[in-house]
Design a protein around this motif. Structure first.
Motif, PDB file in Angstrom:
ATOM      1  N   SER A 127     -29.524  -4.886   2.788  1.00  0.00           N
ATOM      2  CA  SER A 127     -28.854  -5.665   3.840  1.00  0.00           C
ATOM      3  C   SER A 127     -29.864  -6.337   4.758  1.00  0.00           C
ATOM      4  O   SER A 127     -29.649  -7.469   5.217  1.00  0.00           O
ATOM      5  CB  SER A 127     -27.926  -4.756   4.650  1.00  0.00           C
ATOM      6  OG  SER A 127     -26.922  -4.197   3.837  1.00  0.00           O
ATOM      7  N   ILE A 128     -30.961  -5.657   5.020  1.00  0.00           N
ATOM      8  CA  ILE A 128     -31.985  -6.207   5.907  1.00  0.00           C
ATOM      9  C   ILE A 128     -32.530  -7.525   5.350  1.00  0.00           C
ATOM     10  O   ILE A 128     -32.791  -8.470   6.093  1.00  0.00           O
ATOM     11  CB  ILE A 128     -33.131  -5.188   6.098  1.00  0.00           C
ATOM     12  CG1 ILE A 128     -32.702  -4.089   7.068  1.00  0.00           C
ATOM     13  CG2 ILE A 128     -34.393  -5.861   6.620  1.00  0.00           C
ATOM     14  CD1 ILE A 128     -33.725  -2.986   7.217  1.00  0.00           C
ATOM     15  N   LEU A 129     -32.694  -7.588   4.040  1.00  0.00           N
ATOM     16  CA  LEU A 129     -33.275  -8.780   3.423  1.00  0.00           C
ATOM     17  C   LEU A 129     -32.413 -10.020   3.636  1.00  0.00           C
ATOM     18  O   LEU A 129     -32.884 -11.142   3.480  1.00  0.00           O
ATOM     19  CB  LEU A 129     -33.509  -8.537   1.928  1.00  0.00           C
ATOM     20  CG  LEU A 129     -34.583  -7.489   1.604  1.00  0.00           C
ATOM     21  CD1 LEU A 129     -34.647  -7.233   0.113  1.00  0.00           C
ATOM     22  CD2 LEU A 129     -35.934  -7.927   2.142  1.00  0.00           C
ATOM     23  N   ARG A 130     -31.135  -9.816   3.956  1.00  0.00           N
ATOM     24  CA  ARG A 130     -30.259 -10.948   4.249  1.00  0.00           C
ATOM     25  C   ARG A 130     -30.235 -11.285   5.737  1.00  0.00           C
ATOM     26  O   ARG A 130     -29.455 -12.141   6.168  1.00  0.00           O
ATOM     27  CB  ARG A 130     -28.838 -10.639   3.744  1.00  0.00           C
ATOM     28  CG  ARG A 130     -28.745 -10.509   2.234  1.00  0.00           C
ATOM     29  CD  ARG A 130     -27.299 -10.443   1.764  1.00  0.00           C
ATOM     30  NE  ARG A 130     -26.662  -9.182   2.090  1.00  0.00           N
ATOM     31  CZ  ARG A 130     -26.668  -8.102   1.294  1.00  0.00           C
ATOM     32  NH1 ARG A 130     -27.304  -8.138   0.131  1.00  0.00           N
ATOM     33  NH2 ARG A 130     -26.056  -6.985   1.655  1.00  0.00           N
ATOM     34  N   GLN A 131     -31.076 -10.574   6.520  1.00  0.00           N
ATOM     35  CA  GLN A 131     -31.113 -10.780   7.966  1.00  0.00           C
ATOM     36  C   GLN A 131     -32.337 -11.583   8.423  1.00  0.00           C
ATOM     37  O   GLN A 131     -32.686 -11.575   9.591  1.00  0.00           O
ATOM     38  CB  GLN A 131     -31.111  -9.418   8.675  1.00  0.00           C
ATOM     39  CG  GLN A 131     -29.815  -8.641   8.534  1.00  0.00           C
ATOM     40  CD  GLN A 131     -28.728  -9.186   9.423  1.00  0.00           C
ATOM     41  OE1 GLN A 131     -28.960  -9.515  10.576  1.00  0.00           O
ATOM     42  NE2 GLN A 131     -27.518  -9.312   8.887  1.00  0.00           N
ATOM     43  N   ASP A 132     -33.000 -12.273   7.480  1.00  0.00           N
ATOM     44  CA  ASP A 132     -34.158 -13.108   7.789  1.00  0.00           C
ATOM     45  C   ASP A 132     -35.235 -12.345   8.560  1.00  0.00           C
ATOM     46  O   ASP A 132     -35.659 -12.742   9.643  1.00  0.00           O
ATOM     47  CB  ASP A 132     -33.708 -14.335   8.595  1.00  0.00           C
ATOM     48  CG  ASP A 132     -34.854 -15.303   8.867  1.00  0.00           C
ATOM     49  OD1 ASP A 132     -35.750 -15.401   8.010  1.00  0.00           O
ATOM     50  OD2 ASP A 132     -34.859 -15.941   9.939  1.00  0.00           O
ATOM     51  N   PRO A 133     -35.730 -11.192   8.012  1.00  0.00           N
ATOM     52  CA  PRO A 133     -36.731 -10.404   8.738  1.00  0.00           C
ATOM     53  C   PRO A 133     -38.143 -10.950   8.550  1.00  0.00           C
ATOM     54  O   PRO A 133     -38.450 -11.604   7.539  1.00  0.00           O
ATOM     55  CB  PRO A 133     -36.603  -9.024   8.085  1.00  0.00           C
ATOM     56  CG  PRO A 133     -36.226  -9.339   6.660  1.00  0.00           C
ATOM     57  CD  PRO A 133     -35.354 -10.571   6.732  1.00  0.00           C
ATOM     58  N   ASP A 134     -39.004 -10.687   9.519  1.00  0.00           N
ATOM     59  CA  ASP A 134     -40.435 -10.937   9.389  1.00  0.00           C
ATOM     60  C   ASP A 134     -41.164  -9.644   9.041  1.00  0.00           C
ATOM     61  O   ASP A 134     -42.055  -9.638   8.191  1.00  0.00           O
ATOM     62  CB  ASP A 134     -41.005 -11.508  10.697  1.00  0.00           C
ATOM     63  CG  ASP A 134     -40.437 -12.870  11.023  1.00  0.00           C
ATOM     64  OD1 ASP A 134     -40.604 -13.782  10.193  1.00  0.00           O
ATOM     65  OD2 ASP A 134     -39.808 -13.019  12.096  1.00  0.00           O
ATOM     66  N   ILE A 135     -40.780  -8.584   9.736  1.00  0.00           N
ATOM     67  CA  ILE A 135     -41.408  -7.280   9.526  1.00  0.00           C
ATOM     68  C   ILE A 135     -40.312  -6.236   9.311  1.00  0.00           C
ATOM     69  O   ILE A 135     -39.317  -6.206  10.038  1.00  0.00           O
ATOM     70  CB  ILE A 135     -42.285  -6.888  10.736  1.00  0.00           C
ATOM     71  CG1 ILE A 135     -43.400  -7.917  10.939  1.00  0.00           C
ATOM     72  CG2 ILE A 135     -42.876  -5.496  10.546  1.00  0.00           C
ATOM     73  CD1 ILE A 135     -44.208  -7.718  12.204  1.00  0.00           C
ATOM     74  N   ILE A 136     -40.497  -5.395   8.299  1.00  0.00           N
ATOM     75  CA  ILE A 136     -39.516  -4.357   7.961  1.00  0.00           C
ATOM     76  C   ILE A 136     -40.207  -3.006   8.060  1.00  0.00           C
ATOM     77  O   ILE A 136     -41.326  -2.830   7.569  1.00  0.00           O
ATOM     78  CB  ILE A 136     -38.970  -4.560   6.535  1.00  0.00           C
ATOM     79  CG1 ILE A 136     -38.270  -5.915   6.403  1.00  0.00           C
ATOM     80  CG2 ILE A 136     -38.024  -3.424   6.156  1.00  0.00           C
ATOM     81  CD1 ILE A 136     -37.935  -6.288   4.973  1.00  0.00           C
ATOM     82  N   MET A 137     -39.548  -2.062   8.709  1.00  0.00           N
ATOM     83  CA  MET A 137     -40.063  -0.692   8.745  1.00  0.00           C
ATOM     84  C   MET A 137     -39.060   0.249   8.097  1.00  0.00           C
ATOM     85  O   MET A 137     -37.903   0.307   8.507  1.00  0.00           O
ATOM     86  CB  MET A 137     -40.345  -0.245  10.184  1.00  0.00           C
ATOM     87  CG  MET A 137     -41.135   1.066  10.263  1.00  0.00           C
ATOM     88  SD  MET A 137     -40.120   2.564  10.210  1.00  0.00           S
ATOM     89  CE  MET A 137     -39.824   2.819  11.938  1.00  0.00           C
ATOM     90  N   LEU A 138     -39.505   0.975   7.084  1.00  0.00           N
ATOM     91  CA  LEU A 138     -38.687   2.001   6.432  1.00  0.00           C
ATOM     92  C   LEU A 138     -39.199   3.361   6.863  1.00  0.00           C
ATOM     93  O   LEU A 138     -40.399   3.637   6.746  1.00  0.00           O
ATOM     94  CB  LEU A 138     -38.802   1.895   4.904  1.00  0.00           C
ATOM     95  CG  LEU A 138     -38.040   0.766   4.212  1.00  0.00           C
ATOM     96  CD1 LEU A 138     -38.397   0.763   2.737  1.00  0.00           C
ATOM     97  CD2 LEU A 138     -36.551   0.949   4.384  1.00  0.00           C
ATOM     98  N   GLY A 139     -38.303   4.212   7.332  1.00  0.00           N
ATOM     99  CA  GLY A 139     -38.736   5.535   7.776  1.00  0.00           C
ATOM    100  C   GLY A 139     -39.452   6.314   6.698  1.00  0.00           C
ATOM    101  O   GLY A 139     -40.414   7.028   6.967  1.00  0.00           O
TER     102      GLY A 139
END
Length: 561
Positions: free
Chosen positions: A378-390
């Motif tokens: 879902s995050i990938l459809r939110q136009d992210p620049d930086i992603i953090m996975l716990g």
């Protein structure tokens, strides 16, 4: 403290501690109110707290004392209850027969003196001491274990079905609750006071013990009667919104309590054992300030490289280490460094431990179908620049994370491995193609926590050449003397207080990429990384020894060559 401002002011002027202009200004601003006058002159650094105490003592013929100079006996401490000590800011220091010497922050409080005298039945000898020193001494000499013992002594049979949850309410030492609720509250308060990270409620065949993890080490602190095991466990289940009737399967939950006006989160985990259900509470204290990267314990050389690594705009960065090694804290420090209004930062966490402005944080909820993998999609459809996975736990999550890094995103996550080179093997073992790992992985940071030497009992000692040789100290490091902690009341006689991080940073260069494509062993990758300038966990730990931060024993405990 209520005192005569005029008399005190004249004495301060006579002793030339403050000037006439300062005295006149303080009087104009405070309206001759004693407490405001005291705060005003202290806040402006016109006199020290020690000067103030000495002048008040001379003015009212009351001796001043330094509490640290006294070794206070437990029997004397028990003469004044903890609740009374905190309320009146008083601590007993010496007792002879029916005469009791006490140190007070406000020796002019007649009501407090009368109350203490009536309770103890002793003639009081009053001294004045710094309020902060008194509070510190109360924390040091009073133990909530005494209150726990008193609660247990007064406990009758309790029907656990009638216990109501205190989730969300404020807990204190004097909370007027049923005995089992008060007992659990006292255990939690003691854990917070001892700065514990986890509380273990452990059943055994013949006993029931409570252990705290303090600075990474488990310490037994309390052994309630075995008969209270089911009641305490039921209480914890109610607080964490678990099924009280279910005793055959593991359960997880969480709750929040207000302690000293601050909110503290707890994660609860229950595991059935042959001796009964074991409960572990992980403490997530929201009041702890976020650690800045420059204060995260990085050595200078590693810090400079790490700052260059996290400034990359795409690729994946991993932080590795066992549970409790500070991986999440380091991740949060990186997020705080990268956070800005120009970037879209999104996280998927379990749980969300610290909330940031401008960062969209997603809480994992497995029961509702919100996993790391589904959240990442879902995050990938939110136009992210930086992603953090716990955490990367399985192939599906790892595959999506890798492909996210390949499509122009910077991905930060954690992995459970012993060192940095092993993280590469772990990714390929999950089923990822080596060429995907090679083209997306930027760096791997391995981390451990070592206990800091207590600054209050730190002593210097020499180290012999044979020990240095056995440690295989690298050529760039010089160790001539080391430090240890003798053990004191401040560190509960352990010699340690607090923790510091040691690191191992593997930056993926062209040589490492070739080894990844060739599916080389972790040892081969390690040797190549060391030849490229990587500092091992052991070597970084030894640099902390040379700086007097930790001990050789601590470094050997958490690292290996």
């Amino acid at each position: 403290m209520r005192f005569s401002v005029d008399k005190l002011g004249n004495l301060l002027l006579d002793k030339q501690i403050i000037t006439e202009d300062q005295f006149r200004q303080a009087m104009e601003q405070t309206g001759s109110q004693s407490n405001r006058f005291q705060d005003y002159v202290l806040d402006h650094n016109w006199m020290s707290q020690n000067d103030f105490l000495n002048v008040v003592g001379e003015l009212y013929n009351i001796p001043t004392v330094k509490i640290d100079a006294y070794l206070i006996d437990r029997s004397i401490i028990n003469s004044i209850p903890l609740s009374m000590a905190r309320r009146f800011k008083v601590i007993p220091i010496v007792k002879m027969g029916d005469e009791l010497a006490v140190a007070m922050a406000d020796p002019l409080d007649v009501f407090a003196i009368d109350t203490i005298q009536y309770h103890t039945g002793c003639k009081l000898h009053i001294s004045i001491a710094d309020e902060k020193e008194i509070s510190k001494a109360i924390d040091r000499f009073y133990s909530l274990k005494d209150s726990m013992d008193q609660v247990i002594e007064g406990m009758n049979e309790i029907d656990t079905n009638t216990i109501e949850t205190s989730q969300g309410i404020e807990i204190t030492e004097d909370s007027d609750e049923s005995s089992v609720i008060k007992l659990v509250n006292l255990i939690i308060l003691q854990a917070l006071r001892d700065k514990a990270s986890d509380i273990h409620f452990e059943p055994d065949e013949n006993q029931f013990r409570v252990r705290f993890r303090i600075d990474g080490i488990l310490q037994e602190v309390f052994t309630p009667p075995k008969s209270l095991q089911s009641m305490i466990t039921s209480r914890l289940k109610i607080m964490a919104d678990m099924d009280v009737s279910e005793r055959r399967i593991p359960q997880d939950g969480r709750f929040t309590l207000r302690v000293d006006q601050n909110e503290v989160d707890f994660r609860a985990s229950i595991l059935p054992t042959v001796a009964g259900e074991k409960t572990v509470l992980r403490i997530l204290d929201k009041t702890k300030s976020l650690v800045k990267l420059e204060d995260a314990g990085f050595s200078d050389a590693i810090f400079d490289t790490w700052m260059k690594v996290i400034k990359k705009t795409e690729g994946i960065i991993l932080i590795t280490g066992p549970t409790g090694s500070g991986k999440t804290t380091t991740l949060y420090s990186v997020l705080n460094e990268l956070n800005s209004i120009e970037k879209n930062l999104v996280t998927v966490e379990n749980p969300v431990e610290f909330q940031f402005p401008y960062i969209n944080q997603v809480q994992v909820n497995v029961k509702a179908g919100m996993t790391f993998a589904s959240g990442l999609r879902s995050i990938l459809r939110q136009d992210p620049d930086i992603i953090m996975l716990g955490e990367i736990r399985d192939r599906e999550t790892a595959d999506i994370a890798i492909r996210s890094a390949l499509t122009g995103h910077l991905v930060l996550s954690t992995l459970h491995t012993n060192d940095a080179p092993t993280a590469i093997a772990r990714l390929t073992e999950m089923g990822l193609e080596p060429f995907l790992v090679e083209s997306s992985l930027i760096a791997v940071l391995a981390q451990r926590l070592v206990r800091r030497i207590c600054p209050h009992c730190k002593i210097r000692s020499q180290i012999d050449d044979a020990t240095l040789k056995n440690l295989q100290v690298p050529g760039w490091l010089s160790i001539r003397e080391i430090y240890t902690g003798e053990g004191c009341a401040e560190c509960n006689y352990t010699g340690y207080q607090g923790r510091a991080a040691i690191h191992e940073l593997l930056v993926v260069n062209d040589q490492i990429r070739k080894l990844i494509i060739q599916e080389s062993a972790s040892d081969t990758i390690r040797q190549a990384a060391l030849a490229s300038g990587m500092r091992s966990l052991r070597d970084d730990g030894l640099s902390k020894v040379a700086e007097g931060i930790t001990t050789i024993e601590e470094v050997l405990r958490v690292s290996y060559n």
